[in-house]
Design an enzyme around this catalytic site. Structure first.
Site, PDB file in Angstrom:
ATOM      1  N   HIS A  74      33.139  31.547  38.852  1.00  0.00           N
ATOM      2  CA  HIS A  74      33.903  30.946  37.763  1.00  0.00           C
ATOM      3  C   HIS A  74      33.931  31.915  36.589  1.00  0.00           C
ATOM      4  O   HIS A  74      32.881  32.308  36.077  1.00  0.00           O
ATOM      5  CB  HIS A  74      33.276  29.630  37.318  1.00  0.00           C
ATOM      6  CG  HIS A  74      33.897  29.046  36.085  1.00  0.00           C
ATOM      7  ND1 HIS A  74      35.265  28.952  35.911  1.00  0.00           N
ATOM      8  CD2 HIS A  74      33.352  28.535  34.948  1.00  0.00           C
ATOM      9  CE1 HIS A  74      35.532  28.397  34.742  1.00  0.00           C
ATOM     10  NE2 HIS A  74      34.384  28.147  34.138  1.00  0.00           N
ATOM     11  N   HIS A  92      35.997  33.202  32.763  1.00  0.00           N
ATOM     12  CA  HIS A  92      36.839  32.843  31.623  1.00  0.00           C
ATOM     13  C   HIS A  92      37.806  33.987  31.329  1.00  0.00           C
ATOM     14  O   HIS A  92      38.108  34.287  30.171  1.00  0.00           O
ATOM     15  CB  HIS A  92      35.984  32.535  30.401  1.00  0.00           C
ATOM     16  CG  HIS A  92      35.195  31.266  30.521  1.00  0.00           C
ATOM     17  ND1 HIS A  92      34.334  30.828  29.547  1.00  0.00           N
ATOM     18  CD2 HIS A  92      35.155  30.328  31.503  1.00  0.00           C
ATOM     19  CE1 HIS A  92      33.778  29.682  29.914  1.00  0.00           C
ATOM     20  NE2 HIS A  92      34.264  29.362  31.102  1.00  0.00           N
ATOM     21  N   GLU A 136      51.855  44.560  46.293  1.00  0.00           N
ATOM     22  CA  GLU A 136      50.932  45.064  47.310  1.00  0.00           C
ATOM     23  C   GLU A 136      49.571  44.363  47.301  1.00  0.00           C
ATOM     24  O   GLU A 136      49.007  44.069  48.364  1.00  0.00           O
ATOM     25  CB  GLU A 136      50.741  46.572  47.118  1.00  0.00           C
ATOM     26  CG  GLU A 136      49.831  47.243  48.136  1.00  0.00           C
ATOM     27  CD  GLU A 136      50.430  47.318  49.532  1.00  0.00           C
ATOM     28  OE1 GLU A 136      49.676  47.655  50.474  1.00  0.00           O
ATOM     29  OE2 GLU A 136      51.641  47.050  49.699  1.00  0.00           O
TER      30      GLU A 136
END
Length: 235
Positions: free
Chosen positions: A107, A109, A130
Site C-alpha cells: 500500500h 501513497h 510497452e
C-alpha cells in the site's frame, strides 16, 4: 505463544525473510517517494503466517523487531510488539490474501496514484504502452500484451483506513483481472503471487500512472488508439 517463541518469528539472518524484506522494501519505497511519514504499508505471507509492518513507525527506520505476525487461518496475532499498534491496513491486506491468494500486498501513497484518482471516475485505463506487459492477465494464463488495455478500479476513500475493506473486496470481485485498486485522494493497493511479483506490479503500475498524468497534460488519451496522439504533436 511465549514472547521468546514469538520473537523467533521475526529473528533471522536470511535477507529474504519477510521481517527483513519488509524493512528493505519500506526504505526503498520511502526513497521512491511512495511512502512518507508513517503512511503506507506492506505485508508478506509465508505459509500461514502474515508479516505486517506496524502503524506509527517511519518507513525508513523500520526494524524486524517492529513486525506484527498473524495466523492467516485464525486471524489471531502470533506476535504483537509492545508499544506499537497494528497497521490500519491489515483488513485490506487480508482481503488480498483471502480473495486472491496473494503472497504479498503493498500500500503506497504515491502522488501518481492520487493524481490519477482525481482525473478518472470509476476506473483508470491505459493501452498501447510497452510497460503494460509487466502486468498479469489473472483471468487466464500469461501477461497483458502491448495492444491490451490495463484497467484498475477506483474506490472512494473513507475517514478510517479499515473502513475501506468492503469496497476494496467488492472491487476485487467486480474486476477479477485486476491486481490493484486505487483509492481516491489516498493511494493504491497492489498485490502479487509473491513479494517480488507484487514489487514488479507496483513499480510497473506507478510508471503507467505517472505516464498517464503526463499524457493527459499533453492532451493525449492514455487509452487512445495508436496514432491518436498525432493531433497533439508539436511540429
Amino acid at each position: 505463544m511465549s514472547s521468546d517463541n514469538a520473537d523467533s518469528l521475526v529473528a533471522s539472518d536470511d535477507p529474504n525473510h519477510p521481517a527483513n524484506l519488509i524493512c528493505q522494501l519500506c526504505r526503498l519505497f520511502y526513497h521512491n517517494g511512495w511512502v512518507t511519514g508513517t503512511g503506507g504499508g506492506i505485508s508478506i505471507r509465508k505459509g500461514d503466517h502474515i508479516f505486517i509492518a506496524p502503524s506509527g513507525v517511519q518507513k525508513e527506520r523500520m526494524l524486524p523487531d517492529n513486525m506484527f505476525v498473524m495466523d492467516l487461518e485464525t486471524k489471531e496475532y502470533l506476535r504483537m510488539p509492545k508499544s506499537l499498534k497494528p497497521s490500519a491496513c491489515t483488513p485490506l491486506f487480508l482481503a488480498a490474501y483471502t480473495n486472491r491468494n496473494a503472497g504479498a500486498c503493498i500500500h503506497t501513497h504515491s502522488q501518481n496514484a492520487v493524481l490519477i484518482s482525481l482525473l478518472y471516475d470509476k476506473v483508470f485505463t491505459i493501452a498501447n504502452i510497452e510497460q503494460i506487459k509487466a502486468l498479469p492477465k489473472l483471468t487466464e494464463p500469461g501477461y497483458l500484451g502491448f495492444f491490451d488495455t490495463l484497467t484498475i478500479p477506483i474506490i472512494e476513500n473513507t475517514a478510517h483506513e479499515e473502513d475501506l475493506k468492503d469496497s476494496l473486496e467488492q472491487a476485487i470481485i467486480d474486476y477479477p483481472a485486476t491486481t490493484a485498486v486505487l483509492v481516491r485522494r489516498h493511494g493504491i493497493y497492489v498485490w502479487g503471487e509473491t513479494v517480488w511479483k507484487a514489487k514488479v506490479y507496483n513499480e510497473a503500475i506507478d510508471y503507467l500512472l505517472e505516464l498517464a498524468v503526463k499524457m493527459r497534460q499533453l492532451g493525449i488519451p492514455p487509452d487512445g488508439a495508436i496514432g491518436s496522439e498525432r493531433n497533439t504533436r508539436v511540429v
